[in-house]
Design an enzyme around this catalytic site. Structure first.
Site, mmCIF file in Angstrom:
data_model
loop_
_atom_site.group_PDB
_atom_site.id
_atom_site.type_symbol
_atom_site.label_atom_id
_atom_site.label_comp_id
_atom_site.label_asym_id
_atom_site.label_seq_id
_atom_site.Cartn_x
_atom_site.Cartn_y
_atom_site.Cartn_z
ATOM 1 N N LYS A 164 0.836 -1.207 0.000
ATOM 2 C CA LYS A 164 0.000 0.000 0.000
ATOM 3 C C LYS A 164 0.870 1.256 0.000
ATOM 4 C CE LYS A 164 -0.110 -0.711 4.962
ATOM 5 N NZ LYS A 164 -0.913 -1.075 6.127
ATOM 6 N N TYR B 7 15.094 30.913 6.569
ATOM 7 C CA TYR B 7 13.929 31.666 7.065
ATOM 8 C C TYR B 7 14.069 31.900 8.556
ATOM 9 C CZ TYR B 7 11.424 30.821 2.692
ATOM 10 O OH TYR B 7 11.036 30.802 1.376
HETATM 11 C C1 LIG Z 1 -0.134 -1.973 6.841
HETATM 12 C C2 LIG Z 1 -0.696 -3.263 7.275
HETATM 13 C C3 LIG Z 1 0.147 -4.347 7.558
HETATM 14 C C4 LIG Z 1 1.661 -4.246 7.548
HETATM 15 O O1 LIG Z 1 2.127 -3.645 8.734
HETATM 16 P P1 LIG Z 1 3.707 -3.457 9.004
HETATM 17 O O2 LIG Z 1 3.768 -2.979 10.390
HETATM 18 O O3 LIG Z 1 4.161 -2.428 8.004
HETATM 19 O O4 LIG Z 1 4.346 -4.763 8.774
HETATM 20 C C5 LIG Z 1 -0.448 -5.570 7.828
HETATM 21 N N1 LIG Z 1 -1.800 -5.703 7.852
HETATM 22 C C6 LIG Z 1 -2.624 -4.678 7.614
HETATM 23 C C7 LIG Z 1 -4.100 -4.885 7.666
HETATM 24 C C8 LIG Z 1 -2.118 -3.417 7.329
HETATM 25 O O5 LIG Z 1 -2.941 -2.410 7.104
#
Ligand SMILES: *Cc1c(COP(=O)(O)O)cnc(C)c1O
Length: 402
Positions: free
Chosen positions: A43, A285
């Site tokens: 993702k 800045y």
């Molecule tokens: C993002 C996610 C993961 C992975 O989590 P990590 O801590 O990055 O390994 C696993 N399961 C779900 C449902 C997620 O949303």
């Protein structure tokens, strides 16, 4: 120390060590052991690293499928040629069912209304759709309540036909915490739910059972990176790691006790200017820093518009010619200034490392995250699209690859 050599003709970039992704994947798979597989979570553009390049290393490893958060991300994977299963792990907003059904994507279902919407669209598409059911065992953001299985499981079965129920999963809320009891109780709730669901399925009519999993059995999965590292016995049918694959440490409280991932992303920029300034000169800045001595300042072609946290102003550092140098003044949108006075041979076109290794020094993702008051996940996913993602060529002395 000679300047880090590169042929990259950019002001700043993200350098990807794709071999490290494969090594991290194999390390997790070994830990999970047995028949467990890996469903990499890709993702948010593979945690900001660029999903196209990450797929190029994951596909040959034959993962079980991929996890994403949105229907659009799933479509992107299909358009990149992915044919493996893709699971969308967030509830779908009403109206996006057509897209996932068309792309043959597996949805995760957290309520009956969502299931009915999916079934309606899948029924009219003619080829059905698969879904996994999320069980809320304590995360509290989605999923059916583990306490009321009898209230929802039979109703899910009633709606099968146009849709197939292929998996059951939960998500841990504190698998990175020192206290192990929260995750252990979430796992017990999940196992218990899986057992009771299996009984309810067993008692269902034959044509309903035919719409459940493969020969009546659901895929079970729960573990994110931290859980996969700490509770290999919870690996079930597959694990769902994200951050560890991409070189980040999942844990906050128990970091030292866990295996380390090989770092994947380095953030580099070029020294665009080197300027001599007198004592008293100010920078950036708000003129928040003044030179205490005659100094040499290097202007780097990277800023918060690239995802470098503004919080690093007067606190963070960069590596130039294998030396650690401080960021002086505020980070601006496109540029950041470092004090090069102690690196007298530094020159225009040198490579500055904001995250990663140069010579004997490293700046870890977690160091930057700590200074910015956040976690590595947010730093990676905040790397802006304007930084090109460039696969790092193998260098002499690299650990053995695939
Ligand atoms: C993002 C996610 C993961 C992975 O989590 P990590 O801590 O990055 O390994 C696993 N399961 C779900 C449902 C997620 O949303």
């Amino acid at each position: 120390m000679p300047a880090l050599s590169t042929t990259v003709a950019e002001r700043a970039w993200v350098e990807l060590d794709l071999e490290a992704v494969a090594a991290n994947y194999r390390a997790l798979l070994r830990l999970a052991g047995g028949d467990s597989a890996v469903l990499p979570m890709v993702k948010a553009d593979a945690y900001g690293l660029g999903v196209r390049q990450i797929l190029s290393v994951l596909e040959p490893l034959a993962p079980r499928g991929y996890g994403v958060a949105t229907a659009r991300e799933a479509s992107t994977l299909r358009s990149l040629g992915v044919e493996r299963p893709i699971v969308v792990f967030s509830p779908l907003p009403p109206g996006s069912e057509h897209r996932v059904v068309q792309d043959r994507v597996t949805c995760s279902i957290s309520d009956l209304a969502g299931l009915e919407r999916l079934a309606r669209v899948a029924g009219s598409a003619g080829h059905g759709a698969d879904f996994h059911v999320e069980v809320d065992t304590g995360m509290g953001r989605c999923g059916f309540d583990w306490r009321h299985i009898e209230a929802w499981a039979p109703k899910i079965l009633d709606r099968l036909g146009p849709v197939r129920w292929t998996g059951l999963f939960t998500h841990f809320q504190a698998s990175d915490a020192a206290d192990r009891t929260v995750t252990e109780s979430q796992w017990r709730r999940f196992r218990d739910t899986a057992e009771r669901v299996a009984k309810i399925v067993e008692a269902a009519p034959e044509d309903t059972r035919r719409c459940v999993g493969a020969s009546g059995r659901l895929d079970l999965h729960a573990s994110n990176s931290a859980a996969a590292l700490r509770w290999p016995e919870y690996s079930a049918d597959f694990i769902r790691p994200g951050i560890f694959l991409f070189g980040g440490r999942p844990a906050t409280e128990v970091d030292e006790t866990l295996p380390s991932p090989r770092p994947v992303a380095s953030v580099r920029s070029r020294v665009l200017l080197v300027r001599r300034v007198p004592a008293g000169a100010t920078v950036g800045y708000g003129a928040t820093h003044a030179a205490r001595r005659p100094s040499s300042w290097g202007t780097l072609g990277i800023g918060y518009g690239d995802g470098l946290p503004r919080a690093l102003g007067n606190r963070g550092s960069a590596l130039v010619r294998g030396r650690r140098v401080p960021i002086v003044g505020r980070v601006s949108m496109d540029m950041t200034v470092v004090d090069l006075t102690d690196v007298p041979d530094a020159a225009v076109d040198d490579v500055a490392t904001l995250i990663g290794t140069d010579g004997d020094h490293s700046i870890a993702l977690e160091e930057v995250a700590g200074l910015a008051g956040t976690i590595g996940y947010e730093i990676l996913t905040g790397l802006a699209p304007r930084l090109p993602r460039i696969a790092r060529p193998r260098r002499p002395g690299d650990p053995p690859g695939r």
